[in-house]
Design an enzyme around this catalytic site. Structure first.
Site, PDB file in Angstrom:
ATOM      1  N   HIS A 159       0.832  -1.215   0.000  1.00 42.56           N
ATOM      2  CA  HIS A 159       0.000   0.000   0.000  1.00 42.56           C
ATOM      3  C   HIS A 159       0.866   1.263   0.000  1.00 42.56           C
ATOM      4  CE1 HIS A 159      -3.263  -2.487   2.221  1.00 42.56           C
ATOM      5  NE2 HIS A 159      -3.744  -2.193   1.029  1.00 42.56           N
ATOM      6  N   CYS A 246      -2.962   0.509   9.990  1.00 42.36           N
ATOM      7  CA  CYS A 246      -4.071  -0.289   9.452  1.00 42.36           C
ATOM      8  C   CYS A 246      -4.991  -0.858  10.509  1.00 42.36           C
ATOM      9  CB  CYS A 246      -3.542  -1.386   8.545  1.00 42.36           C
ATOM     10  SG  CYS A 246      -2.386  -2.455   9.341  1.00 42.36           S
TER      11      CYS A 246
HETATM   12  C1  CIR Z   1      -4.104  -7.795   3.269  1.00 45.84           C
HETATM   13  O1  CIR Z   1      -3.325  -8.269   2.453  1.00 45.84           O
HETATM   14  O2  CIR Z   1      -5.128  -7.214   2.935  1.00 45.84           O
HETATM   15  C2  CIR Z   1      -3.797  -7.960   4.742  1.00 45.84           C
HETATM   16  N1  CIR Z   1      -3.158  -9.220   4.953  1.00 45.84           N
HETATM   17  C3  CIR Z   1      -2.915  -6.839   5.234  1.00 45.84           C
HETATM   18  C4  CIR Z   1      -3.559  -5.494   5.127  1.00 45.84           C
HETATM   19  C5  CIR Z   1      -2.761  -4.419   5.780  1.00 45.84           C
HETATM   20  N2  CIR Z   1      -3.395  -3.175   5.619  1.00 45.84           N
HETATM   21  C6  CIR Z   1      -2.791  -2.007   5.718  1.00 45.84           C
HETATM   22  O3  CIR Z   1      -1.597  -1.955   5.937  1.00 45.84           O
HETATM   23  N3  CIR Z   1      -3.515  -0.925   5.520  1.00 45.84           N
END
Ligand code: CIR
Length: 255
Positions: A159, A246
């Site tokens: 991201h 997140c």
């Molecule tokens: C994903 O791949 O969607 C989750 N395993 C990790 C998301 C992390 N989100 C973020 O850093 N905003």
């Protein structure tokens, strides 16, 4: 001030992974670390509203990806990973008590982790989770409110906020291998320590930064810049490609 969080799913080990190899995740340890993170939010003066999760939503602890919260409204996203769209209704339900809602519609996809709000400028990362149609929809929603929306190319990470976050008004923490400095105009940029490629994700609260224990050299750079840094251990959530921004949706209550 309010922070919406979501409990760690019993299925966290089945999370989406893009850049990391799957390694064993200790769900109980992840829960303990998540509770410590919530305590850090409470200690900073935030009322924590924790949503329930389920075994059908392994990644739901990463609540940031489901919405973008601004003072005037919240944009409910359409997450780029189809497995994560089941997370949306409960987050929208919780947010509507705090904000007017706007919704991202197909064919747009966007994860909140790709949206960095810096004052009246909103940077949107083009990534595997966020497409140009989402940039256009976010622009249509926010332009009438006086926000400029800028698309930014992201490299080698999940991201935009794996590449850059704001640590103080006009001051960014960035990994220049993942994002071009030129995209951020006149902002001051603190580079992550070269040995800590994933250290650009810091959670900015009103008076302090929440920052992962895994990146002590970059933490030192933040302190040297005069910032108050609260360290949390996020090792288990990092194995799921999560970081500190997140795990919450941060907002001030409207007056
Ligand atoms: C994903 O791949 O969607 C989750 N395993 C990790 C998301 C992390 N989100 C973020 O850093 N905003």
């Amino acid at each position: 001030m309010v922070a919406i969080t979501r409990e760690v799913s019993s299925a966290l080990a089945e999370c989406e992974l893009t850049h990391l190899r799957r390694t064993a995740i200790d769900v109980e340890l992840a829960r303990a670390q998540h509770r410590a993170y919530e305590r850090a939010l409470s200690d900073a003066g935030y009322a924590v509203e924790r949503l329930a999760s389920g075994s059908d939503m392994p990644d739901s602890v990463f609540v940031e990806d489901v919405a973008v919260v601004l003072d005037e409204l919240a944009i409910v996203t359409r997450p780029g990973a189809p497995s994560r769209r089941v997370e949306v209704p409960a987050v929208a339900d919780a947010l509507k008590r705090h904000r007017r809602l706007a919704f991202i519609e197909p064919p747009a996809i966007v994860d909140g982790g790709d949206v960095l709000v810096c004052g009246r400028t909103v940077y949107v990362g083009r990534s595997t989770r966020t497409n140009d149609e989402a940039v256009a929809q976010i622009r249509r929603i926010l332009a009438p409110l006086g926000y400029a929306v800028c698309a930014v190319t992201v490299r080698h990470c999940l991201h935009l906020k794996s590449a850059v976050t704001e640590v103080s008004a006009g001051v960014l923490l960035a990994n220049p291998d993942r994002v071009d400095r030129a995209a951020f105009g006149a902002s001051e940029i603190i580079d992550v320590h070269p040995g800590e490629a994933s250290a650009a994700n810091a959670l900015r609260l009103h008076d302090r930064i929440i920052f992962p224990a895994a990146f002590p050299w970059t933490a030192e750079r933040l302190r040297a810049r005069g910032l108050r840094v609260e360290i949390v251990d996020a090792s288990e959530l990092q194995k799921a490609e999560g970081a500190v921004t997140c795990c919450s949706l941060i907002m001030s209550e409207r007056i």
